[in-house]
Design an enzyme around this catalytic site. Structure first.
Site, PDB file in Angstrom:
ATOM      1  N   THR A 195     -29.388 -10.720  47.567  1.00 31.27           N
ATOM      2  CA  THR A 195     -29.365  -9.647  48.337  1.00 31.27           C
ATOM      3  C   THR A 195     -28.246  -9.071  48.884  1.00 31.27           C
ATOM      4  OG1 THR A 195     -29.804 -10.998  50.399  1.00 31.27           O
ATOM      5  CG2 THR A 195     -31.748 -10.457  49.320  1.00 31.27           C
ATOM      6  N   VAL A 224     -21.094 -19.077  55.092  1.00 29.26           N
ATOM      7  CA  VAL A 224     -21.090 -18.254  53.965  1.00 29.26           C
ATOM      8  C   VAL A 224     -22.085 -17.007  53.988  1.00 29.26           C
ATOM      9  CG1 VAL A 224     -21.428 -18.070  51.319  1.00 29.26           C
ATOM     10  CG2 VAL A 224     -20.379 -20.138  52.531  1.00 29.26           C
ATOM     11  N   ASN A 282     -27.606 -10.664  56.508  1.00 27.39           N
ATOM     12  CA  ASN A 282     -27.045 -11.738  56.960  1.00 27.39           C
ATOM     13  C   ASN A 282     -27.275 -12.470  58.373  1.00 27.39           C
ATOM     14  OD1 ASN A 282     -25.975 -11.445  54.452  1.00 27.39           O
ATOM     15  ND2 ASN A 282     -23.858 -11.498  55.045  1.00 27.39           N
ATOM     16  N   ILE A 339     -21.078 -14.181  56.370  1.00 28.11           N
ATOM     17  CA  ILE A 339     -19.638 -13.327  56.177  1.00 28.11           C
ATOM     18  C   ILE A 339     -19.848 -12.685  54.762  1.00 28.11           C
ATOM     19  CG2 ILE A 339     -17.255 -13.535  55.677  1.00 28.11           C
ATOM     20  CD1 ILE A 339     -17.384 -16.193  57.327  1.00 28.11           C
ATOM     21  N   ASP A 363      -4.281  29.025  50.692  1.00 26.70           N
ATOM     22  CA  ASP A 363      -3.560  30.030  49.984  1.00 26.70           C
ATOM     23  C   ASP A 363      -4.656  31.061  49.626  1.00 26.70           C
ATOM     24  OD1 ASP A 363      -1.640  31.539  49.201  1.00 26.70           O
ATOM     25  OD2 ASP A 363      -0.770  30.320  47.623  1.00 26.70           O
ATOM     26  N   ASP A 413       6.407  24.650  50.142  1.00 24.83           N
ATOM     27  CA  ASP A 413       5.115  24.240  50.621  1.00 24.83           C
ATOM     28  C   ASP A 413       4.904  22.645  51.013  1.00 24.83           C
ATOM     29  OD1 ASP A 413       4.039  26.751  50.822  1.00 24.83           O
ATOM     30  OD2 ASP A 413       3.183  26.457  48.930  1.00 24.83           O
ATOM     31  N   GLU A 470     -30.712 -14.173  58.479  1.00 19.70           N
ATOM     32  CA  GLU A 470     -30.553 -15.447  58.072  1.00 19.70           C
ATOM     33  C   GLU A 470     -29.941 -16.356  58.908  1.00 19.70           C
ATOM     34  OE1 GLU A 470     -28.122 -15.377  54.532  1.00 19.70           O
ATOM     35  OE2 GLU A 470     -29.126 -13.794  53.376  1.00 19.70           O
TER      36      GLU A 470
END
Length: 875
Positions: free
Chosen positions: A713, A286, A682, A289, A333, A620, A685
Site C-alpha cells: 500500500t 517501519v 500507516n 515511517i 514584458d 533584466d 496500522e
C-alpha cells in the site's frame, strides 16, 4: 598526414588581425565549412567537463543508508537469533524489495532531471563562408569569427578584433564584481588574466556594447575549462519541497520509536512473547515511517518538469516547481510575450507627411526624406538579412528594418561598401539610442535610431527640403503628438536622425537632424486573452511592464484583456515610487527601465505577493534574480537573462507561463495527496496493533503481515496518486499561501479521522470473525485483509471535496485503477498459496469471510464520502 591542434600563444599580446592570420581565418568571410569540419575533428566539441550523473552504486547505497533499513535488518537478525529462519528470510526479501523499488524510482527520477538539464543549448552567432548564422555553441572551433552583443554569454575564449563601448562581466572567472571595459589593442604578454582587456573568456558575459572576435580556445582548452572539473564536482541540493518531506518524515522517527518501544514494553508486561513484541515494535516503526516519501516526491517533480518542458517551459530549478503554484502576480514584458514578436514596418512619418505601408515601403523615387530615413534604419543596425524572404539573424525589430530596406532597394552590405563603418555605439538603456559612424565623402556621417523622446531631445533641427531647419518648440510638440498617434494604433515606434561632422569623434548625441518616425506592427498573440482570463480566474494579477510608449502599451493591453484605462497605466519613474497598496489599480507600466523593473518586483514582494517576472535583456537579470520566479525568453532572451532565471520559455509565449503555473499547482496537490494517503494508512496500522496490545489482546497483525502490507500500500497506490492529472478547477482557485505546509492542520485532521475509521472497521471485522468462533489464524487473516483493502479504498477519499463523487481526479486517473487491480491480486492470492500463507500466517478465507472483509473495508470510504457530500452541500 597527422593533424595537429591549431593554437596561438598569448593572443592578448598580439594585434587581433595578426591572431586571426595565425589561425588561418579571414575576418570578413570567416572559416569555410570544410575547414570547420577538419578543425572539429582535431579539437573536438566546444564542451566543458560536466557533472557526472549519480552513479548506480551511489543510488543503491542511498537506499541502504536509511534508518528504516537498519530497523529491518535488526528485525531479521532478531528473528534469526531466536531460530525463526523463515521469518528472517522473509524480512530479508521485504528489505530487498524495498531497496529495489526505491532504487528504480530514484534512478528514473534522477535520470529524467539530468536529461531535462540537457534540453537547453547555448547558441553562438558566427561568420562562416561570408554569412552570419546561429549555431550551437558546442560546434565552435578555433579560428571561428564570433559576433556578440550585450547580454550574450561568451561561448569560447576570443581575441577581440572589433569592439564598441564594450564591457564584460568577468566575476565568474576573476572575481571582479563590476563589469570591466574591453578594447582591441594588445596588452603586455605577461598581463594577468583580469588585465587582458583585449580578450573575452568563456563563462563571462557581455554587459554592454558589441564585439567581433576570433576564437582562440575551445572546450577544455579555455581558461574556465582548465578549472571546470571543480565546477563539475559541485552538486545541487534538494528542492524545498523535498526538504520539507524529509524533515516531516524525520520528525516522526523518534515519536514512532518511542511509541513502538512503549507498545513492546506493555506487551511484554502483559505476557506477550518477548520476541514477538520486539519484532512487532520494529515492524510498527517501519510501517509508521513513510521512508519513500522524498523519493516519490522527486519522481513527481521530475515528471512535472518533463510535462512543463513538453509545454515549452524549461524549469531550471526544482524549487521553482513548488513556487509556481503559489504565484500571485505575473510581471510580464510586452514584446514577444504578449505579442507575436513578428515585426513588420507599417507606417512612416516623414517631415513631408505620413506614409502608410502595405507589406513593404515603396522605392524612394527620389524622395530624399524617405531615402535618409531608410538609409539610417539600415546602417544603424546589428542584424543580418540577405533576402527579404529569409528569417534573418538578430533582433526581430532590426531584421524588420533590414527587410523594409531591402524591399526599398537598400542592402546593408552595399551601403557599407559606399559608407564604410568607422565606429559604433551600441544601444543602452541609459541613452535609449544606438549610433553608427560612417565615412562619407571625406566626412563622417552619424546614423542614430532610438526611442522617439530621446532622439527628439538630441535633435536641434529637422530635414526639410534638403536642409537643416531649426526645431521650434511647437514643432517638437507636434512630433510628440505624431508619436502618440502611432502608438495609439499599437505600433512600436522608432525615431531616426543623423548629422555630418568632420570626424568620428564628435559628441554622438548632440546637434542631430531629425529624419522621421518608423512605426512597426507586432500584433498581440491570439491565445493571450484566454490565458490572461485564466489568470484572473485563478486569482493571479497580470501586469505589463514595458519600455514602450504608454499609448502602444495601452493598445496592446486592451487587445489582450488587461485594464487599460487612464488610472490603470503608469509611466516611467513614477512606477518605481509607488507604495505597495497603490499597485493594485495599475495593470500597465510603460517606459519602464530595467532598474525600475527591479523596483517593481521588490514593491510587489513588499506587499506580500509571489512574483513571476519575464525578461530577456542583460539589464533584466537583477530583476529576474529578485523575482520569486524569474522567467527568461528562450528564443530572444540573452544568455545572461537565461542564466538568472528559474524557468525558460522555449516559445516566449505568455500562455506557457499559465500552463506552468497550472502544472505547479497540480504537482503540489499530488504531493499533498499521496503524503496524506501514506500517513493515514500507516497511522491506522499503528492504531490497530497499539490498541490491541494496550487491551492485552493477541496481536491482530503479525510483523511480517505489517511489512508486506506496507510494501504493497505504500508503493503502488501512492505512486498512482502522485501521477494524477489534477482537478479540473485547479486554475479556478486563488493561489495557496507560500508558507502553507504540505500537511497543515486541516490535512492532519483528515488523516486522524480517516485512520480512526479504518481502525474501527478493522476491529469490527475482527469482532465478527471472533464472535463466530473462528480460529486465531482466521481472525488474523480477517484483520489483515480488512485493513489492507480499507487502505486500498482509501485512495477514493483523496478526492477534493469540491469534486463529484463518481467522476473526479481520482476516478479519472488510470494509474489508480491499475494500482488497485495489482494490489488486489497481491493481497488476495497469498492466502491460497501455501508457502506464502505459511510465511505470512494466513489461512484461505471462504466466501463468508470475504463478505465480512469487503463489507467492513468499504465502510470507512462510504462514511468519508458521506462527510464530503455533507460538507459540499454546506459549501
Amino acid at each position: 598526414m597527422t593533424q595537429t591542434p591549431i593554437h596561438t600563444d598569448e593572443p592578448h599580446a598580439l594585434p587581433g588581425d595578426a591572431v586571426a592570420a595565425r589561425l588561418g581565418t579571414d575576418t570578413v568571410r570567416g572559416l569555410p565549412e570544410a575547414e570547420v569540419l577538419r578543425r572539429r575533428a582535431v579539437h573536438g566539441p566546444n564542451a566543458l567537463a560536466v557533472k557526472q550523473g549519480v552513479g548506480l552504486a551511489r543510488l543503491l547505497l542511498r537506499q541502504v543508508e536509511s534508518p528504516v533499513v537498519f530497523l529491518l535488518l535488526g528485525a531479521a537478525l532478531l528473528a534469526a537469533a531466536f531460530g525463526e529462519t523463515e521469518e528472517a528470510l522473509a524480512v530479508g526479501v521485504v528489505l530487498a524489495l524495498n531497496t529495489l523499488i526505491g532504487f528504480l524510482t530514484e534512478f528514473k527520477a534522477t535520470r529524467s532531471i539530468e536529461a531535462l538539464r540537457r534540453l537547453e543549448t547555448q547558441n553562438a552567432r558566427v561568420r562562416r563562408d561570408g554569412h552570419d548564422r546561429m549555431i550551437p555553441a558546442d560546434e565552435l572551433v578555433p579560428g571561428d569569427i564570433v559576433l556578440l552583443e550585450a547580454g550574450d554569454a561568451v561561448p569560447a575564449d576570443l581575441r577581440l578584433i572589433e569592439g564598441s563601448t564594450l564591457q564584460a562581466d568577468e566575476s565568474t572567472l576573476t572575481g571582479e564584481s563590476v563589469p570591466v571595459a574591453k578594447h582591441v589593442a594588445p596588452v603586455p604578454a605577461g598581463a594577468a588574466l583580469g588585465d587582458r582587456a583585449s580578450m573575452l573568456y568563456r563563462g563571462t558575459a557581455v554587459t554592454r556594447g558589441t564585439a567581433l572576435g576570433v576564437t582562440v580556445a575551445t572546450g577544455a582548452a579555455t581558461e574556465i575549462g582548465k578549472v571546470s572539473q571543480l565546477v563539475a564536482e559541485a552538486g545541487a541540493g534538494a528542492s524545498p519541497i523535498e526538504r520539507k518531506l524529509t524533515r516531516l518524515s524525520a520528525q516522526l522517527v523518534w515519536a514512532t520509536l518511542a511509541l513502538a518501544a512503549a507498545i513492546a514494553g506493555i506487551g511484554v508486561a502483559t505476557g506477550q512473547p518477548p520476541l514477538m513484541m520486539v519484532e512487532a515494535a520494529i515492524a510498527l516503526a517501519v510501517a509508521a515511517i513513510p521512508e519513500g516519501l522524498p523519493i516519490v516526491a522527486t519522481l513527481v517533480l521530475a515528471r512535472g518538469m518533463w510535462r512543463m518542458a513538453g509545454q515549452n517551459a524549461l524549469v531550471e530549478h526544482l524549487s521553482a516547481v513548488e513556487t509556481l503554484g503559489a504565484t500571485t502576480v505575473i510581471l510580464t514584458d510586452k514584446t514577444g510575450t504578449l505579442t507575436e514578436n513578428r515585426m513588420t514596418v507599417r507606417r512612416l512619418w516623414l517631415p513631408s507627411g505620413e506614409v502608410a505601408i502595405g507589406e513593404a515601403p515603396p522605392p524612394p523615387d527620389g524622395d530624399q526624406q524617405l531615402a535618409l530615413l531608410m538609409q539610417v534604419a539600415v546602417l544603424c543596425n546589428d542584424a543580418a538579412l540577405d533576402r527579404p524572404e529569409d528569417a534573418g539573424a538578430g533582433d526581430p525589430m532590426e531584421v524588420a528594418l533590414l527587410r523594409a530596406g531591402l524591399e526599398a532597394g537598400y542592402r546593408r552590405a552595399d551601403l557599407l561598401a559606399d559608407w564604410p563603418l568607422r565606429k559604433k555605439r551600441a544601444f543602452d538603456a541609459a541613452s535609449r539610442m544606438m549610433l553608427t559612424v560612417h565615412d562619407r565623402e571625406g566626412a563622417s556621417f552619424y546614423a542614430v535610431k532610438g526611442a522617439p523622446e530621446a532622439v527628439l531631445a538630441a535633435c536641434t533641427g529637422i530635414a526639410a527640403d534638403g536642409a537643416h531647419v531649426a526645431f521650434a518648440p511647437a514643432l517638437r510638440e507636434a512630433w510628440l503628438a505624431h508619436v502618440a498617434e502611432l502608438a495609439h494604433h499599437g505600433l512600436r515606434i522608432l525615431a531616426c536622425a543623423g548629422k555630418t561632422a568632420p570626424g568620428p569623434d564628435a559628441p554622438p548625441y548632440e546637434g542631430l537632424t531629425f529624419y522621421g518616425l518608423i512605426g512597426l506592427e507586432d500584433p498581440a498573440r491570439l491565445d493571450v486573452p484566454h490565458a490572461i482570463a485564466a489568470c484572473h480566474r485563478a486569482g493571479i494579477k497580470v501586469v505589463m511592464a514595458t519600455g514602450d510608449h504608454a499609448a502602444t502599451a495601452r493598445s496592446i493591453g486592451r487587445a489582450v484583456g488587461l485594464r487599460a484605462g487612464e488610472d490603470a497605466v503608469a509611466v516611467g519613474a513614477a512606477a518605481a515610487l509607488m507604495e505597495p497598496e497603490d499597485l493594485d489599480r495599475i495593470a500597465i507600466f510603460a517606459r519602464v527601465s530595467p532598474k525600475e523593473k527591479l523596483d517593481l518586483v521588490r514593491a510587489y514582494q513588499a506587499g506580500g505577493e509571489i512574483v513571476a517576472m519575464t525578461g530577456d535583456g542583460v539589464n533584466d537579470a537583477p530583476a529576474l534574480r529578485q523575482a520569486d520566479i524569474g522567467v527568461a525568453m528562450g528564443l530572444r532572451g540573452t544568455d545572461v537573462a537565461r542564466e538568472a532565471a528559474a524557468m525558460i520559455l522555449l516559445d516566449d509565449a505568455f500562455p506557457t507561463i499559465v500552463a506552468a503555473i497550472r502544472e505547479g499547482r497540480i504537482i503540489f496537490g499530488n504531493i499533498r495527496r499521496f503524503a496524506a494517503y501514506l500517513f493515514a494508512c500507516n497511522l491506522a496500522e499503528v492504531l490497530v496493533v497499539g490498541l490491541a496490545v494496550l487491551a492485552a489482546q493477541p496481536l491482530p497483525l503479525l510483523p511480517l503481515q505489517i511489512l508486506y502490507l506496507n510494501l504493497i500500500t505504500d508503493v503502488f497506490p501512492a505512486f498512482a496518486l502522485a501521477l494524477g492529472e489534477g482537478e479540473g478547477d485547479v486554475l479556478a482557485r486563488p493561489p495557496r499561501p507560500p508558507t502553507e505546509q504540505i500537511l497543515g492542520r486541516p490535512q492532519w485532521l483528515r488523516i486522524g479521522v480517516q485512520s480512526v475509521l479504518m481502525t474501527i472497521a478493522t476491529f469490527a471485522a475482527t469482532a465478527i470473525a471472533d464472535g463466530d468462533g473462528a480460529g486465531q489464524g482466521t481472525v488474523v487473516t480477517v484483520t489483515f485483509l480488512t485493513l489492507a483493502f480499507a487502505q486500498l479504498w482509501q485512495v477514493f477519499n483523496m478526492r477534493s471535496a469540491r469534486a463529484p463523487v463518481l467522476v473526479n481526479e481520482i476516478t479519472r486517473n488510470p494509474w489508480v485503477w491499475a494500482a488497485l487491480g495489482l494490489c488486489s491480486v497481491l493481497l488476495a492470492v497469498p492466502p491460497y498459496v501455501p508457502p506464502l500463507a505459511a510465511v505470512l500466517g494466513l489461512v484461505p478465507p471462504d466466501a463468508r469471510i470475504w463478505g465480512v472483509v469487503l463489507g467492513c473495508s468499504l465502510g470507512p470510504m462510504l462514511v468519508w464520502q458521506a462527510v464530503l457530500a455533507i460538507a459540499g452541500r454546506r459549501r
